[in-house]
Design a protein around this motif. Structure first.
Motif, PDB file in Angstrom:
ATOM      1  N   GLU A  38      19.477 -11.208 -25.363  1.00 34.49           N
ATOM      2  CA  GLU A  38      19.142 -10.000 -26.130  1.00 34.49           C
ATOM      3  C   GLU A  38      18.681 -10.353 -27.548  1.00 34.49           C
ATOM      4  OE1 GLU A  38      21.234  -5.910 -25.022  1.00 34.49           O
ATOM      5  OE2 GLU A  38      22.629  -7.371 -25.834  1.00 34.49           O
ATOM      6  N   LYS A  55      21.743  -0.720 -25.406  1.00 28.91           N
ATOM      7  CA  LYS A  55      21.601  -2.066 -24.861  1.00 28.91           C
ATOM      8  C   LYS A  55      20.190  -2.238 -24.328  1.00 28.91           C
ATOM      9  CE  LYS A  55      24.275  -0.323 -21.003  1.00 28.91           C
ATOM     10  NZ  LYS A  55      24.464   0.961 -21.694  1.00 28.91           N
ATOM     11  N   LEU A  56      19.756  -3.459 -24.373  1.00 27.82           N
ATOM     12  CA  LEU A  56      18.354  -3.758 -24.096  1.00 27.82           C
ATOM     13  C   LEU A  56      18.088  -4.003 -22.620  1.00 27.82           C
ATOM     14  CD1 LEU A  56      15.703  -4.333 -25.723  1.00 27.82           C
ATOM     15  CD2 LEU A  56      16.306  -6.744 -25.570  1.00 27.82           C
ATOM     16  N   TYR A  76      25.639  -6.514 -31.162  1.00 33.38           N
ATOM     17  CA  TYR A  76      25.175  -7.172 -29.944  1.00 33.38           C
ATOM     18  C   TYR A  76      26.304  -7.323 -28.928  1.00 33.38           C
ATOM     19  CZ  TYR A  76      20.664  -8.057 -32.001  1.00 33.38           C
ATOM     20  OH  TYR A  76      19.417  -7.883 -32.549  1.00 33.38           O
ATOM     21  N   GLU A 126      23.629 -13.327 -21.729  1.00 34.13           N
ATOM     22  CA  GLU A 126      23.157 -11.986 -22.077  1.00 34.13           C
ATOM     23  C   GLU A 126      23.055 -11.748 -23.577  1.00 34.13           C
ATOM     24  OE1 GLU A 126      23.012  -7.561 -20.339  1.00 34.13           O
ATOM     25  OE2 GLU A 126      23.176  -9.374 -19.184  1.00 34.13           O
ATOM     26  N   ASP A 145      14.947  -9.557 -29.409  1.00 36.74           N
ATOM     27  CA  ASP A 145      14.822  -8.854 -30.684  1.00 36.74           C
ATOM     28  C   ASP A 145      14.134  -9.714 -31.739  1.00 36.74           C
ATOM     29  OD1 ASP A 145      16.002  -6.648 -29.607  1.00 36.74           O
ATOM     30  OD2 ASP A 145      17.839  -6.735 -30.799  1.00 36.74           O
TER      31      ASP A 145
END
Length: 515
Positions: free
Chosen positions: A242, A178-179, A386, A238, A246
């Motif tokens: 994310e 996860k980022l 994701y 979220e 990306d």
């Protein structure tokens, strides 16, 4: 709900999602007296965990709502947005009902109701014990799922002197790759654990942020059509942020050309503002701020701005809520684009049984949107990397780090296949007496050495009904099949035969039921 002789504490109060039969439970009375609840502890702000809080308050709950600061901030926009959507959808439904001579309905709660409940939120910090009710104290651990998300450790001491019963509610546990979120954390040495199982049958072995970006790049390249669109149904909070980081990273490194990206969700716009304020608490927070401020990213707020996107004649990307295509602006974009072969729909998260997203993902050739039949010619693609949920091996590893669990594990928050797969996977863990899969409204006595099931007081949904398609899905599918059959009939006479047979079947069915 945890209940002693004197106190009742709720953990989460979420909105049912999935099939229409399940969603109808949101309109029913709670299976308990709302005014009799002493406190509510929230794991996080996603609507399937917090969405019925305004209804709970409206029904008489006036106690404290304990949540992290991040959860409280997100709930302050997500719950009013939920109330607004319900008001708008009920208004549209009532117009149709009046035309058909049917009774009108009321929303589960309004935007005003949602705003009213926010005054009962009490922010709590991670890692600090909080007395939540007499005989109950809670400690919040970062679950790595969402800004503010938590697993809640609870100690219950009914009499005040005996050894407490120690429980852990996992909430939604975040994955390894996860980022923005840290790895999930939690305590050890517990009596009971309630563990989510959304992806209990999935193994994403080897997934990294870099490999995920590579797969996203390939999907965007494949979708690029001179006059086309890439539609991404995404949860506004979220997942959208994310994706944005990306996509901007791929554009900056030259792996993708510069592409206009429209975030067509007022909620996502507000959520992005909250994420910017909390950027210092997030992994890669600076990258998120940079992506949100890119000149290639455009946030739309008004209906007019949303409609204006339809006038674009070059390739672009639209990220819009809801993630399962059940409400919001994504349904309008799907209605506009599904019938065109230059469009691609990319699913990037979990699609529950019975939702429009799942029906499209499963390959439907036609769907009904806003009461109209729409042919599906667009490409359907899935990149389920994701999701904010841990997969099966990650859930097992998370539970292994909580050991020993002395008296039992309850597996919740999942459909049949992932529940049973995770249950089988956990069977070889030492210091775990067994994993139980409860049904909706089951009641268990936790006072002894093991959990003992007590018969349910009232059955709101048959056990086999949760997490499955329902008759509403079958009815919509049948209407489309009838339309296809009539359309394919060779001539007027053949069409008449089909209609006559359907009528005869309905008459015979009515006789069988009355007999």
């Amino acid at each position: 709900m945890l209940e002693t002789e004197a106190v009742r504490v709720l953990v989460d109060c979420g909105m049912f999602q999935g099939s229409k039969e399940e969603r109808e439970l949101n309109y029913q009375h709670f299976p308990f007296r709302a005014a009799g609840i002493d406190a509510l502890c929230l794991t996080h702000a996603h609507i399937d965990h917090s969405g019925l809080v305004p209804k709970l308050v409206k029904a008489g709950f006036d106690g404290p709502i304990y949540a992290t600061a991040g959860t409280a901030d997100l709930a302050s926009i997500m719950l009013p947005d939920s109330g607004y959507i319900q008001e708008m959808e009920v208004d549209q439904l009532n117009r149709r009902n009046r035309r058909r001579g049917r009774e009108t309905v009321s929303p589960i709660y309004t935007q005003e109701d949602a705003v009213a409940c926010l005054g009962q939120f009490r922010p709590v910090a991670y890692g600090q014990w909080q007395d939540v009710a007499p005989g109950f104290r809670a400690r919040y651990w970062n679950a790595g799922h969402l800004l503010g998300s938590a697993s809640i450790e609870m100690e219950v001491t009914p009499g005040g002197n005996e050894k407490p019963t120690r429980l852990l509610f996992s909430g939604d546990v975040g994955p390894d790759h996860k980022l923005l979120q840290p790895d999930p954390d939690g305590p050890q040495d517990l009596d009971y654990v309630l563990l989510e199982s959304t992806y209990g049958s999935t193994d994403r072995a080897g997934t990294t942020i870099e490999s995920r970006r590579g797969l996203l790049r390939d999907e965007v390249r494949a979708a690029m059509h001179r006059s086309g669109v890439l539609l991404i149904p995404s949860f506004a909070v979220e997942r959208t942020q994310e994706l944005l980081v990306d996509l901007m990273e791929l554009m900056e490194t030259g792996e993708l050309p510069d592409i206009p990206i429209f975030i067509d969700s007022p909620l996502a716009t507000k959520a992005s503002g909250i994420f910017k304020r909390h950027a210092g608490e997030l992994r890669n927070g600076a990258d998120l701020v940079q992506a949100l401020e890119s000149r290639w990213v455009r946030f739309t707020e008004t209906v007019e701005q949303s409609k204006a996107i339809d006038r674009i004649h070059s390739f672009h990307i639209i990220i819009a809520a809801s993630g399962m295509c059940e409400a919001g602006r994504i349904r309008h974009h799907l209605k506009d684009w599904l019938w065109r072969d230059e469009a691609t729909v990319l699913f990037v998260g979990f699609q529950a049984q019975g939702t429009l997203g799942r029906i499209l993902q499963d390959g439907a050739s036609k769907v009904r949107i806003h009461g109209e039949e729409v042919k599906v010619r667009a490409r359907m693609r899935s990149l389920d990397l994701y999701s904010g949920h841990a997969d099966g091996p990650e859930l097992k590893a998370w539970l292994s780090e909580r050991l020993p669990v002395r008296r039992g594990v309850f597996l919740v928050h999942g459909e049949d296949a992932p529940l049973k797969a995770l249950q089988a996977s956990l069977a070889d863990l030492d210091h775990v007496p067994g994993a139980v899969i409860p049904e909706i409204d089951d009641v268990y006595d936790l006072a002894g050495d093991r959990a003992v099931r007590i018969e349910r007081h009232e059955e709101r949904l048959p056990p086999a009904g949760a997490g499955h398609r329902d008759w509403h899905n079958d009815y919509a599918e049948m209407l489309l099949e009838i339309s296809d059959a009539v359309e394919a009939a060779a001539d007027r006479k053949a069409k008449g035969v089909i209609i006559r047979r359907i009528r005869d079947a309905l008459k015979n069915g009515s006789k069988d039921q009355s007999g």
